[in-house]
Design a protein around this motif. Sequence first.
Motif, PDB file in Angstrom:
ATOM      1  N   LEU A   1      30.229 -23.117 -12.822  1.00  0.00           N
ATOM      2  CA  LEU A   1      30.405 -24.679 -12.843  1.00  0.00           C
ATOM      3  C   LEU A   1      28.690 -24.951 -13.732  1.00  0.00           C
ATOM      4  CD1 LEU A   1      30.662 -24.066  -8.974  1.00  0.00           C
ATOM      5  CD2 LEU A   1      31.975 -25.078 -10.504  1.00  0.00           C
ATOM      6  N   THR A   2      28.532 -23.542 -14.046  1.00  0.00           N
ATOM      7  CA  THR A   2      27.181 -24.372 -14.509  1.00  0.00           C
ATOM      8  C   THR A   2      27.351 -25.022 -16.439  1.00  0.00           C
ATOM      9  OG1 THR A   2      24.842 -22.858 -13.515  1.00  0.00           O
ATOM     10  CG2 THR A   2      25.040 -23.571 -16.310  1.00  0.00           C
ATOM     11  N   ALA A   3      28.191 -24.342 -16.867  1.00  0.00           N
ATOM     12  CA  ALA A   3      29.385 -24.534 -18.315  1.00  0.00           C
ATOM     13  C   ALA A   3      29.944 -25.656 -17.229  1.00  0.00           C
ATOM     14  CB  ALA A   3      30.394 -23.663 -18.468  1.00  0.00           C
ATOM     15  N   ILE A   4      30.355 -26.270 -17.230  1.00  0.00           N
ATOM     16  CA  ILE A   4      31.419 -27.420 -16.704  1.00  0.00           C
ATOM     17  C   ILE A   4      29.646 -28.255 -16.707  1.00  0.00           C
ATOM     18  CG2 ILE A   4      32.611 -29.167 -15.262  1.00  0.00           C
ATOM     19  CD1 ILE A   4      33.947 -26.193 -14.281  1.00  0.00           C
TER      20      ILE A   4
ATOM     21  N   SER B   1      17.497 -29.235 -17.747  1.00  0.00           N
ATOM     22  CA  SER B   1      16.997 -29.509 -16.526  1.00  0.00           C
ATOM     23  C   SER B   1      16.207 -30.266 -15.647  1.00  0.00           C
ATOM     24  CB  SER B   1      18.167 -28.179 -16.340  1.00  0.00           C
ATOM     25  OG  SER B   1      16.960 -26.921 -16.635  1.00  0.00           O
TER      26      SER B   1
ATOM     27  N   ALA C   1      27.750 -28.335 -18.126  1.00  0.00           N
ATOM     28  CA  ALA C   1      26.552 -29.229 -19.466  1.00  0.00           C
ATOM     29  C   ALA C   1      27.664 -29.648 -20.036  1.00  0.00           C
ATOM     30  CB  ALA C   1      26.295 -27.669 -20.396  1.00  0.00           C
ATOM     31  N   GLN C   2      28.951 -29.314 -20.455  1.00  0.00           N
ATOM     32  CA  GLN C   2      29.930 -30.047 -21.042  1.00  0.00           C
ATOM     33  C   GLN C   2      30.005 -31.364 -20.746  1.00  0.00           C
ATOM     34  OE1 GLN C   2      33.464 -28.036 -21.608  1.00  0.00           O
ATOM     35  NE2 GLN C   2      33.348 -28.061 -23.359  1.00  0.00           N
ATOM     36  N   LYS C   3      30.039 -31.368 -19.292  1.00  0.00           N
ATOM     37  CA  LYS C   3      30.109 -32.919 -18.976  1.00  0.00           C
ATOM     38  C   LYS C   3      28.612 -33.482 -19.693  1.00  0.00           C
ATOM     39  CE  LYS C   3      33.431 -32.905 -15.203  1.00  0.00           C
ATOM     40  NZ  LYS C   3      33.770 -32.767 -13.530  1.00  0.00           N
ATOM     41  N   ARG C   4      27.816 -32.934 -19.292  1.00  0.00           N
ATOM     42  CA  ARG C   4      26.581 -33.769 -20.121  1.00  0.00           C
ATOM     43  C   ARG C   4      26.728 -33.840 -21.208  1.00  0.00           C
ATOM     44  NH1 ARG C   4      20.835 -31.468 -18.939  1.00  0.00           N
ATOM     45  NH2 ARG C   4      19.649 -33.461 -20.506  1.00  0.00           N
ATOM     46  N   LEU C   5      27.016 -33.514 -22.046  1.00  0.00           N
ATOM     47  CA  LEU C   5      27.119 -32.944 -23.593  1.00  0.00           C
ATOM     48  C   LEU C   5      28.221 -34.244 -23.772  1.00  0.00           C
ATOM     49  CD1 LEU C   5      26.539 -31.757 -26.559  1.00  0.00           C
ATOM     50  CD2 LEU C   5      28.649 -30.165 -25.557  1.00  0.00           C
ATOM     51  N   LEU C   6      29.395 -34.501 -22.908  1.00  0.00           N
ATOM     52  CA  LEU C   6      29.925 -35.505 -23.166  1.00  0.00           C
ATOM     53  C   LEU C   6      29.842 -37.025 -23.038  1.00  0.00           C
ATOM     54  CD1 LEU C   6      33.053 -35.481 -23.308  1.00  0.00           C
ATOM     55  CD2 LEU C   6      33.289 -35.008 -21.213  1.00  0.00           C
TER      56      LEU C   6
END
Lengths: 206, 206
Positions: free
Chosen positions: B133-136, B73, B138-143
């Motif tokens: 928002l952090t989880a979202i 990050s 992280a998930q967008k970045r994973l995606l």
Amino acid sequence: MEDLTPLVNYVKKYIPLTEGEESFFISLLQVTKVKKRQYIHQPGYICQYRNYVLKGALRAFISDNNGQEHTISLAIEDWWIADPASFILREPGTFFVEAVEDSTIVQISYEAEQQLMQQYPKFERFYRVTSQLTAIHAQKRLLSNISQTAEERYETFAGRYSQLLQRFPLYIIASYLGMTREFLSKIRNRNLPPAQQTTDSSNNVN
Amino acid sequence: MEDLTPLVNYVKKYIPLTEGEESFFISLLQVTKVKKRQYIHQPGYICQYRNYVLKGALRAFISDNNGQEHTISLAIEDWWIADPASFILREPGTFFVEAVEDSTIVQISYEAEQQLMQQYPKFERFYRVTSQLTAIHAQKRLLSNISQTAEERYETFAGRYSQLLQRFPLYIIASYLGMTREFLSKIRNRNLPPAQQTTDSSNNVN
């Protein structure tokens, strides 16, 4: 009516509930049965529910510009699944959420969740703690994706979630780990001692 | 004493604060100055603080078995940075958190955060929303990591966080995007029109 004890116990792992709180929470839920291959959420729609798996197996995935599927999350009994960005931000989603087995899910809508936190602010704590864990999980997976080889990713996954290997077909596990099905097959076969390898090949119908 | 208005305004984006709540919150904070290259957290230690950037730039990264760095990050003014798994689960961390510029950070300890939520449960809401928002994120970045090509990842990043391109050296951006510095240089040069390409090459000292 389905027995919602597993879900109530899930919540109680994070916050104590009085009988009144428990009843109110349960009154906001709806139980839904979905058939294998059925979609409960699709791209372009706002995700209406968080889904708790009472029985069965589901996955969330995207289909990229080349029509290739990428699995974002997997869920079996006692796990949650949704398109969180869409659910929380109230914007059109990007995921499909699909039943991989015939499943029974418990759904809570966005409005119900807001009402729940308004009525009983202790649920803020429940969602705070579970969201923090979701963020940690996503970050660990991201870390694994950017820093581990495909083989290491498989080993980490198999060590942590051996039960998921039994429940999801190989092509889904492969797309979750960001590799082709053929490559995952090769890794799995390399990792098994010869005797098991034979057994595995004969049973493996994925 | 530093002016903490930016941080207080950050919190007020999510929850209203009375004067008393604001004062109590501020009383729990400590302002720390760190020099470029200084570590504020290292692997093997429990992460003691969430760090809000008042001025400067920091990054969190891991160093893998081959000594290669992977940036998890980035943070500039008005962002937070920590080793969240370590901070929240109170377990030894895996990240380095390093100042990339001379920085002024505002730190809140784990104990202070718990005390804050206990005293004013509305902060549960603050941490609930920001964790979601952090989880979202992280998930967008994973995606993006599992479904996009390196070039697409760069374009998504540059479109969303152009300011970070100005603040962090190229090797850090490359390690954040999961590619080598050489590969990122190639992509950047491909994407620039000829005139800018010349300018960029002559100014690029990263």
